[in-house]
Design a protein around this motif. Structure first.
Motif, PDB file in Angstrom:
ATOM      1  N   ALA A  39       0.759  -1.143  -0.069  1.00 41.62           N
ATOM      2  CA  ALA A  39      -0.037  -0.076   0.032  1.00 41.62           C
ATOM      3  C   ALA A  39       0.876   1.244  -0.131  1.00 41.62           C
ATOM      4  O   ALA A  39       0.626   2.228  -0.762  1.00 41.62           O
ATOM      5  CB  ALA A  39      -0.981  -0.117   1.055  1.00 41.62           C
ATOM      6  N   LEU A  40       2.043   1.201   0.828  1.00 39.45           N
ATOM      7  CA  LEU A  40       2.649   2.489   0.753  1.00 39.45           C
ATOM      8  C   LEU A  40       3.411   2.640  -0.546  1.00 39.45           C
ATOM      9  O   LEU A  40       3.585   3.665  -1.001  1.00 39.45           O
ATOM     10  CB  LEU A  40       3.842   2.166   1.852  1.00 39.45           C
ATOM     11  CG  LEU A  40       5.021   3.377   1.936  1.00 39.45           C
ATOM     12  CD1 LEU A  40       4.363   4.833   2.396  1.00 39.45           C
ATOM     13  CD2 LEU A  40       6.202   2.936   2.931  1.00 39.45           C
ATOM     14  N   ARG A  41       3.834   1.419  -1.125  1.00 35.19           N
ATOM     15  CA  ARG A  41       4.625   1.664  -2.426  1.00 35.19           C
ATOM     16  C   ARG A  41       3.512   2.177  -3.502  1.00 35.19           C
ATOM     17  O   ARG A  41       3.899   3.317  -4.184  1.00 35.19           O
ATOM     18  CB  ARG A  41       4.866   0.363  -2.901  1.00 35.19           C
ATOM     19  CG  ARG A  41       5.953   0.334  -4.090  1.00 35.19           C
ATOM     20  CD  ARG A  41       6.317  -1.111  -4.577  1.00 35.19           C
ATOM     21  NE  ARG A  41       7.262  -1.221  -5.615  1.00 35.19           N
ATOM     22  CZ  ARG A  41       7.625  -2.112  -6.153  1.00 35.19           C
ATOM     23  NH1 ARG A  41       7.074  -3.402  -6.014  1.00 35.19           N
ATOM     24  NH2 ARG A  41       8.564  -2.217  -7.143  1.00 35.19           N
ATOM     25  N   SER A  42       2.401   2.022  -3.473  1.00 31.87           N
ATOM     26  CA  SER A  42       1.289   2.434  -4.452  1.00 31.87           C
ATOM     27  C   SER A  42       0.952   3.877  -4.044  1.00 31.87           C
ATOM     28  O   SER A  42       0.903   4.806  -5.172  1.00 31.87           O
ATOM     29  CB  SER A  42      -0.100   1.459  -4.279  1.00 31.87           C
ATOM     30  OG  SER A  42       0.202   0.270  -4.769  1.00 31.87           O
ATOM     31  N   VAL A  43       0.960   4.096  -2.677  1.00 32.46           N
ATOM     32  CA  VAL A  43       0.738   5.703  -2.556  1.00 32.46           C
ATOM     33  C   VAL A  43       1.787   6.404  -2.876  1.00 32.46           C
ATOM     34  O   VAL A  43       1.820   7.760  -3.264  1.00 32.46           O
ATOM     35  CB  VAL A  43       0.354   5.645  -0.919  1.00 32.46           C
ATOM     36  CG1 VAL A  43       0.614   7.027  -0.563  1.00 32.46           C
ATOM     37  CG2 VAL A  43      -0.694   5.255  -0.393  1.00 32.46           C
ATOM     38  N   ALA A  44       2.991   5.984  -2.888  1.00 34.50           N
ATOM     39  CA  ALA A  44       4.232   6.721  -3.085  1.00 34.50           C
ATOM     40  C   ALA A  44       4.256   7.017  -4.506  1.00 34.50           C
ATOM     41  O   ALA A  44       4.829   8.152  -5.208  1.00 34.50           O
ATOM     42  CB  ALA A  44       5.519   6.034  -2.728  1.00 34.50           C
ATOM     43  N   GLU A  67      -6.339   1.722  -7.442  1.00 35.31           N
ATOM     44  CA  GLU A  67      -5.509   0.721  -7.919  1.00 35.31           C
ATOM     45  C   GLU A  67      -5.497  -0.575  -7.228  1.00 35.31           C
ATOM     46  O   GLU A  67      -5.442  -1.678  -7.896  1.00 35.31           O
ATOM     47  CB  GLU A  67      -4.047   1.054  -8.282  1.00 35.31           C
ATOM     48  CG  GLU A  67      -2.896   0.068  -8.757  1.00 35.31           C
ATOM     49  CD  GLU A  67      -1.736   0.779  -8.886  1.00 35.31           C
ATOM     50  OE1 GLU A  67      -1.394   1.146  -9.921  1.00 35.31           O
ATOM     51  OE2 GLU A  67      -1.264   1.017  -7.704  1.00 35.31           O
ATOM     52  N   LEU A  68      -5.566  -0.666  -5.990  1.00 35.28           N
ATOM     53  CA  LEU A  68      -5.412  -1.961  -5.057  1.00 35.28           C
ATOM     54  C   LEU A  68      -6.669  -2.544  -5.033  1.00 35.28           C
ATOM     55  O   LEU A  68      -6.627  -3.666  -4.441  1.00 35.28           O
ATOM     56  CB  LEU A  68      -4.749  -1.635  -3.738  1.00 35.28           C
ATOM     57  CG  LEU A  68      -3.364  -0.956  -3.599  1.00 35.28           C
ATOM     58  CD1 LEU A  68      -2.846  -0.436  -2.380  1.00 35.28           C
ATOM     59  CD2 LEU A  68      -2.479  -2.002  -4.230  1.00 35.28           C
ATOM     60  N   GLY A  69      -7.922  -1.656  -5.295  1.00 31.98           N
ATOM     61  CA  GLY A  69      -9.050  -2.299  -5.177  1.00 31.98           C
ATOM     62  C   GLY A  69      -9.644  -2.261  -3.651  1.00 31.98           C
ATOM     63  O   GLY A  69     -10.501  -3.033  -3.374  1.00 31.98           O
ATOM     64  N   HIS A  77       3.703   0.535 -15.064  1.00 32.45           N
ATOM     65  CA  HIS A  77       3.551   0.699 -13.550  1.00 32.45           C
ATOM     66  C   HIS A  77       2.907  -0.542 -12.751  1.00 32.45           C
ATOM     67  O   HIS A  77       3.151  -0.869 -11.758  1.00 32.45           O
ATOM     68  CB  HIS A  77       3.038   2.119 -13.347  1.00 32.45           C
ATOM     69  CG  HIS A  77       2.237   2.275 -11.841  1.00 32.45           C
ATOM     70  ND1 HIS A  77       3.107   2.689 -10.780  1.00 32.45           N
ATOM     71  CD2 HIS A  77       1.220   2.203 -11.349  1.00 32.45           C
ATOM     72  CE1 HIS A  77       2.599   2.689  -9.672  1.00 32.45           C
ATOM     73  NE2 HIS A  77       1.514   2.609  -9.954  1.00 32.45           N
ATOM     74  N   SER A  78       1.812  -0.967 -13.513  1.00 33.49           N
ATOM     75  CA  SER A  78       1.021  -1.942 -12.771  1.00 33.49           C
ATOM     76  C   SER A  78       1.851  -3.245 -12.531  1.00 33.49           C
ATOM     77  O   SER A  78       1.834  -4.043 -11.519  1.00 33.49           O
ATOM     78  CB  SER A  78      -0.336  -2.164 -13.502  1.00 33.49           C
ATOM     79  OG  SER A  78      -1.138  -1.168 -13.559  1.00 33.49           O
ATOM     80  N   VAL A  79       2.585  -3.690 -13.657  1.00 34.14           N
ATOM     81  CA  VAL A  79       3.235  -4.639 -13.449  1.00 34.14           C
ATOM     82  C   VAL A  79       4.473  -4.479 -12.368  1.00 34.14           C
ATOM     83  O   VAL A  79       4.908  -5.456 -11.462  1.00 34.14           O
ATOM     84  CB  VAL A  79       3.926  -5.183 -14.828  1.00 34.14           C
ATOM     85  CG1 VAL A  79       4.951  -6.244 -14.720  1.00 34.14           C
ATOM     86  CG2 VAL A  79       2.909  -5.583 -15.857  1.00 34.14           C
TER      87      VAL A  79
END
Length: 298
Positions: free
Chosen positions: A9-14, A25-27, A136-138
Protein backbone atom coordinates in the motif's frame (compact mmCIF):
# COMPACT_ATOMS: atom_id res chain seq x y z
CA UNK A 1 7.11 -7.88 11.53
CA UNK A 2 6.12 -5.64 8.61
CA UNK A 3 2.93 -6.69 6.82
CA UNK A 4 3.48 -7.22 3.10
CA UNK A 5 0.06 -5.74 2.25
CA UNK A 6 0.88 -2.57 4.19
CA UNK A 7 4.24 -2.22 2.43
CA UNK A 8 2.50 -2.74 -0.91
CA UNK A 9 0.00 0.00 0.00
CA UNK A 10 2.81 2.43 0.85
CA UNK A 11 4.53 1.69 -2.45
CA UNK A 12 1.33 2.45 -4.38
CA UNK A 13 0.69 5.67 -2.45
CA UNK A 14 4.27 6.75 -3.15
CA UNK A 15 3.87 6.09 -6.87
CA UNK A 16 0.41 7.64 -7.30
CA UNK A 17 0.55 10.52 -4.82
CA UNK A 18 -2.80 10.11 -3.03
CA UNK A 19 -4.61 7.57 -0.88
CA UNK A 20 -7.58 7.65 -3.27
CA UNK A 21 -5.55 6.73 -6.35
CA UNK A 22 -3.71 3.99 -4.50
CA UNK A 23 -7.00 2.62 -3.19
CA UNK A 24 -8.46 2.53 -6.70
CA UNK A 25 -5.45 0.63 -8.02
CA UNK A 26 -5.40 -1.83 -5.13
CA UNK A 27 -9.17 -2.39 -5.10
CA UNK A 28 -9.65 -1.06 -1.54
CA UNK A 29 -11.29 1.97 -0.01
CA UNK A 30 -9.17 5.00 0.84
CA UNK A 31 -9.96 4.35 4.49
CA UNK A 32 -8.62 0.79 4.25
CA UNK A 33 -5.37 2.02 2.67
CA UNK A 34 -5.03 4.69 5.37
CA UNK A 35 -5.43 2.02 8.05
CA UNK A 36 -2.76 -0.13 6.39
CA UNK A 37 -0.35 2.81 6.39
CA UNK A 38 -1.06 3.51 10.07
CA UNK A 39 -0.38 -0.15 10.93
CA UNK A 40 2.88 0.07 9.01
CA UNK A 41 3.87 3.18 10.98
CA UNK A 42 3.15 1.35 14.25
CA UNK A 43 5.22 -1.63 13.07
CA UNK A 44 8.30 0.43 12.15
CA UNK A 45 7.82 3.04 14.88
CA UNK A 46 8.09 6.12 12.64
CA UNK A 47 5.86 8.17 10.35
CA UNK A 48 6.15 7.19 6.68
CA UNK A 49 3.86 9.79 5.06
CA UNK A 50 3.35 13.52 5.46
CA UNK A 51 0.55 15.71 4.02
CA UNK A 52 1.37 17.84 0.97
CA UNK A 53 -1.51 19.93 -0.35
CA UNK A 54 -4.25 17.53 -1.44
CA UNK A 55 -1.86 14.62 -1.58
CA UNK A 56 0.88 13.09 0.52
CA UNK A 57 4.65 12.71 0.29
CA UNK A 58 7.05 10.20 1.76
CA UNK A 59 9.00 11.03 4.86
CA UNK A 60 12.70 10.08 4.71
CA UNK A 61 11.83 6.91 6.63
CA UNK A 62 9.01 6.16 4.20
CA UNK A 63 11.33 6.68 1.25
CA UNK A 64 13.81 4.24 2.77
CA UNK A 65 11.05 1.64 3.10
CA UNK A 66 9.92 2.11 -0.50
CA UNK A 67 13.50 1.96 -1.79
CA UNK A 68 14.02 -1.36 -0.02
CA UNK A 69 10.64 -2.86 -0.95
CA UNK A 70 11.55 -4.26 -4.42
CA UNK A 71 13.96 -6.73 -2.79
CA UNK A 72 11.17 -7.90 -0.48
CA UNK A 73 8.62 -8.38 -3.25
CA UNK A 74 11.14 -10.02 -5.57
CA UNK A 75 12.09 -12.54 -2.89
CA UNK A 76 8.44 -13.34 -2.15
CA UNK A 77 7.65 -13.77 -5.83
CA UNK A 78 10.62 -16.06 -6.37
CA UNK A 79 9.34 -18.22 -3.49
CA UNK A 80 5.88 -18.40 -5.04
CA UNK A 81 7.21 -19.20 -8.51
CA UNK A 82 9.45 -21.92 -7.13
CA UNK A 83 6.41 -23.53 -5.55
CA UNK A 84 4.41 -23.29 -8.77
CA UNK A 85 7.19 -24.73 -10.88
CA UNK A 86 7.23 -27.87 -8.73
CA UNK A 87 3.82 -28.80 -10.17
CA UNK A 88 5.45 -30.08 -13.38
CA UNK A 89 5.81 -26.53 -14.66
CA UNK A 90 2.14 -26.48 -15.70
CA UNK A 91 0.52 -23.06 -16.22
CA UNK A 92 -2.12 -22.68 -13.53
CA UNK A 93 -3.84 -20.09 -11.36
CA UNK A 94 -4.75 -16.54 -12.34
CA UNK A 95 -2.63 -14.42 -14.69
CA UNK A 96 -3.42 -10.68 -14.64
CA UNK A 97 -2.70 -9.02 -17.97
CA UNK A 98 -2.85 -5.29 -18.79
CA UNK A 99 -2.73 -4.07 -22.39
CA UNK A 100 -3.70 -1.26 -24.74
CA UNK A 101 -7.02 -1.70 -26.53
CA UNK A 102 -5.81 -2.77 -29.97
CA UNK A 103 -3.49 -5.39 -28.48
CA UNK A 104 -6.48 -6.82 -26.65
CA UNK A 105 -8.44 -6.98 -29.90
CA UNK A 106 -5.66 -8.09 -32.21
CA UNK A 107 -3.45 -10.30 -30.01
CA UNK A 108 -4.89 -11.25 -26.65
CA UNK A 109 -8.40 -12.24 -27.70
CA UNK A 110 -7.22 -15.09 -29.90
CA UNK A 111 -4.32 -16.08 -27.62
CA UNK A 112 -6.61 -16.39 -24.61
CA UNK A 113 -8.97 -18.57 -26.62
CA UNK A 114 -6.18 -20.94 -27.60
CA UNK A 115 -4.74 -21.09 -24.08
CA UNK A 116 -8.15 -21.92 -22.65
CA UNK A 117 -8.01 -25.31 -24.34
CA UNK A 118 -4.25 -25.86 -23.98
CA UNK A 119 -4.01 -24.82 -20.31
CA UNK A 120 -7.35 -25.57 -18.61
CA UNK A 121 -6.01 -24.71 -15.13
CA UNK A 122 -4.94 -21.21 -16.21
CA UNK A 123 -7.32 -18.27 -15.83
CA UNK A 124 -6.40 -15.02 -17.63
CA UNK A 125 -7.90 -11.70 -16.57
CA UNK A 126 -7.42 -8.69 -18.83
CA UNK A 127 -7.62 -4.97 -18.04
CA UNK A 128 -7.19 -2.17 -20.58
CA UNK A 129 -4.41 0.30 -19.73
CA UNK A 130 -2.17 2.58 -21.75
CA UNK A 131 1.52 1.56 -21.87
CA UNK A 132 2.78 3.89 -19.12
CA UNK A 133 0.11 2.78 -16.67
CA UNK A 134 0.55 -0.87 -17.68
CA UNK A 135 4.29 -0.78 -16.92
CA UNK A 136 3.55 0.76 -13.53
CA UNK A 137 0.94 -1.91 -12.76
CA UNK A 138 3.38 -4.74 -13.45
CA UNK A 139 6.22 -3.03 -11.59
CA UNK A 140 4.11 -2.60 -8.46
CA UNK A 141 2.61 -6.09 -8.61
CA UNK A 142 -0.94 -5.06 -9.55
CA UNK A 143 -0.57 -7.05 -12.78
CA UNK A 144 1.63 -9.90 -13.96
CA UNK A 145 2.14 -9.12 -17.67
CA UNK A 146 1.82 -5.92 -19.70
CA UNK A 147 1.56 -5.52 -23.44
CA UNK A 148 3.08 -2.19 -24.49
CA UNK A 149 3.95 -0.58 -27.79
CA UNK A 150 6.78 1.76 -28.68
CA UNK A 151 6.20 5.48 -29.07
CA UNK A 152 7.37 7.05 -32.31
CA UNK A 153 10.00 4.35 -32.71
CA UNK A 154 11.25 4.57 -29.12
CA UNK A 155 10.61 1.54 -26.87
CA UNK A 156 8.49 2.13 -23.80
CA UNK A 157 10.79 2.93 -20.84
CA UNK A 158 11.13 0.02 -18.41
CA UNK A 159 12.40 -0.04 -14.83
CA UNK A 160 15.26 -2.45 -14.18
CA UNK A 161 12.89 -4.74 -12.27
CA UNK A 162 11.07 -5.63 -15.51
CA UNK A 163 12.08 -7.71 -18.50
CA UNK A 164 10.49 -7.68 -21.96
CA UNK A 165 10.16 -9.70 -25.15
CA UNK A 166 9.06 -8.67 -28.63
CA UNK A 167 5.81 -10.49 -29.46
CA UNK A 168 4.49 -8.64 -32.52
CA UNK A 169 5.26 -5.98 -35.13
CA UNK A 170 2.24 -3.97 -36.21
CA UNK A 171 1.90 -2.20 -39.59
CA UNK A 172 -0.30 0.62 -40.82
CA UNK A 173 -2.41 0.33 -43.99
CA UNK A 174 -4.52 2.76 -45.95
CA UNK A 175 -8.23 1.90 -45.87
CA UNK A 176 -10.64 3.28 -48.50
CA UNK A 177 -14.07 2.58 -49.90
CA UNK A 178 -14.07 0.07 -52.74
CA UNK A 179 -15.23 2.84 -55.13
CA UNK A 180 -12.46 5.26 -54.10
CA UNK A 181 -9.87 5.93 -56.84
CA UNK A 182 -7.06 4.59 -54.63
CA UNK A 183 -8.77 1.19 -54.53
CA UNK A 184 -7.64 0.61 -58.13
CA UNK A 185 -3.96 0.41 -57.11
CA UNK A 186 -2.55 -3.11 -57.21
CA UNK A 187 0.93 -2.24 -55.91
CA UNK A 188 1.95 -0.72 -52.55
CA UNK A 189 1.13 2.98 -52.38
CA UNK A 190 3.79 5.68 -52.41
CA UNK A 191 3.27 8.88 -50.40
CA UNK A 192 2.78 10.77 -53.68
CA UNK A 193 -0.32 8.68 -54.42
CA UNK A 194 -1.94 10.05 -51.27
CA UNK A 195 -1.91 13.69 -52.39
CA UNK A 196 -5.28 15.37 -52.79
CA UNK A 197 -7.33 13.07 -50.57
CA UNK A 198 -9.65 13.86 -47.67
CA UNK A 199 -8.72 12.16 -44.38
CA UNK A 200 -10.02 10.88 -41.08
CA UNK A 201 -7.14 10.47 -38.61
CA UNK A 202 -6.47 9.76 -34.97
CA UNK A 203 -6.14 12.89 -32.78
CA UNK A 204 -2.81 14.62 -32.17
CA UNK A 205 -0.78 13.06 -29.39
CA UNK A 206 -1.50 9.49 -30.47
CA UNK A 207 0.97 7.12 -32.10
CA UNK A 208 -1.27 6.80 -35.15
CA UNK A 209 -1.39 10.57 -35.63
CA UNK A 210 2.42 10.59 -35.54
CA UNK A 211 2.33 7.87 -38.20
CA UNK A 212 0.04 10.03 -40.32
CA UNK A 213 2.12 13.21 -39.98
CA UNK A 214 5.27 11.33 -40.95
CA UNK A 215 3.50 9.71 -43.92
CA UNK A 216 2.39 13.04 -45.43
CA UNK A 217 5.37 15.14 -44.31
CA UNK A 218 6.94 15.37 -47.78
CA UNK A 219 3.77 16.06 -49.77
CA UNK A 220 3.75 19.45 -51.53
CA UNK A 221 0.34 20.38 -50.08
CA UNK A 222 -0.96 20.05 -46.55
CA UNK A 223 -3.36 17.10 -46.14
CA UNK A 224 -7.09 17.81 -45.97
CA UNK A 225 -7.99 16.35 -42.57
CA UNK A 226 -11.79 16.40 -42.24
CA UNK A 227 -12.19 14.37 -39.06
CA UNK A 228 -10.19 13.64 -35.88
CA UNK A 229 -11.51 10.43 -34.32
CA UNK A 230 -9.79 8.21 -31.74
CA UNK A 231 -11.90 5.08 -32.18
CA UNK A 232 -10.85 3.03 -35.21
CA UNK A 233 -14.27 1.48 -35.75
CA UNK A 234 -15.69 4.99 -35.99
CA UNK A 235 -12.97 5.93 -38.45
CA UNK A 236 -13.96 2.98 -40.63
CA UNK A 237 -17.61 4.00 -40.46
CA UNK A 238 -16.66 7.40 -41.87
CA UNK A 239 -14.57 5.75 -44.60
CA UNK A 240 -17.58 3.59 -45.51
CA UNK A 241 -20.04 6.48 -45.65
CA UNK A 242 -17.89 9.34 -46.96
CA UNK A 243 -15.12 9.95 -49.45
CA UNK A 244 -12.37 9.92 -46.81
CA UNK A 245 -9.18 7.89 -46.38
CA UNK A 246 -7.84 6.43 -43.12
CA UNK A 247 -4.49 5.10 -41.90
CA UNK A 248 -5.32 2.11 -39.67
CA UNK A 249 -3.01 -0.23 -37.71
CA UNK A 250 -3.62 -3.85 -38.58
CA UNK A 251 -4.04 -4.76 -34.93
CA UNK A 252 -6.86 -2.22 -34.66
CA UNK A 253 -8.71 -3.35 -37.75
CA UNK A 254 -11.95 -5.29 -37.43
CA UNK A 255 -13.20 -7.22 -40.48
CA UNK A 256 -13.65 -4.69 -43.27
CA UNK A 257 -16.65 -6.23 -44.99
CA UNK A 258 -17.46 -5.88 -48.67
CA UNK A 259 -17.33 -2.08 -48.95
CA UNK A 260 -13.83 -1.33 -47.65
CA UNK A 261 -10.37 -2.18 -48.97
CA UNK A 262 -7.02 -2.18 -47.15
CA UNK A 263 -4.06 -1.02 -49.24
CA UNK A 264 -0.43 -1.64 -48.33
CA UNK A 265 2.07 1.22 -48.27
CA UNK A 266 5.47 1.09 -49.91
CA UNK A 267 7.04 2.17 -46.62
CA UNK A 268 4.41 1.34 -43.99
CA UNK A 269 4.65 2.81 -40.50
CA UNK A 270 5.37 0.20 -37.84
CA UNK A 271 5.31 -0.23 -34.10
CA UNK A 272 6.69 -3.01 -31.95
CA UNK A 273 4.59 -4.69 -29.27
CA UNK A 274 6.42 -6.11 -26.27
CA UNK A 275 5.29 -8.26 -23.38
CA UNK A 276 6.77 -7.12 -20.06
CA UNK A 277 6.93 -8.92 -16.71
CA UNK A 278 8.86 -8.73 -13.45
CA UNK A 279 12.29 -10.34 -13.57
CA UNK A 280 11.47 -12.10 -10.31
CA UNK A 281 8.63 -13.92 -12.13
CA UNK A 282 10.86 -15.08 -14.98
CA UNK A 283 10.29 -18.76 -14.22
CA UNK A 284 6.49 -18.51 -14.11
CA UNK A 285 5.03 -21.25 -16.35
CA UNK A 286 1.92 -19.12 -16.88
CA UNK A 287 3.87 -16.09 -18.11
CA UNK A 288 6.04 -18.28 -20.33
CA UNK A 289 2.95 -19.91 -21.84
CA UNK A 290 1.28 -16.57 -22.64
CA UNK A 291 4.41 -14.98 -24.11
CA UNK A 292 5.07 -18.06 -26.26
CA UNK A 293 1.48 -17.99 -27.52
CA UNK A 294 1.63 -14.28 -28.34
CA UNK A 295 4.93 -14.59 -30.20
CA UNK A 296 3.86 -17.67 -32.16
CA UNK A 297 6.33 -19.97 -30.43
CA UNK A 298 3.77 -22.18 -28.69
Amino acid sequence: MIEVAALHALRSVAALGTMARAAHELGFTASAVSQQIKRLERQVGVEVLAPAGRGVVLTPAGQALVDSSPDVFDALERCAEAARSVAEGAPRGTLRVVAFSTAIRGLLASAVGRLASECPDLEIRISEQDPDRAVHSVDTGSADVALVHDADGLPAPMPFSLDRSLVHTDFGDIVVHRRHPLAQFTVPLTPAALQGNEWVTSPPGTVCHQWFRRLVADLPEAPDVRHLVDDFSSQLSLVASANVVALIPRLARPPLGDDLVALALQRPPTREVHAAWRRSAESSPSIRALVAELSGEA
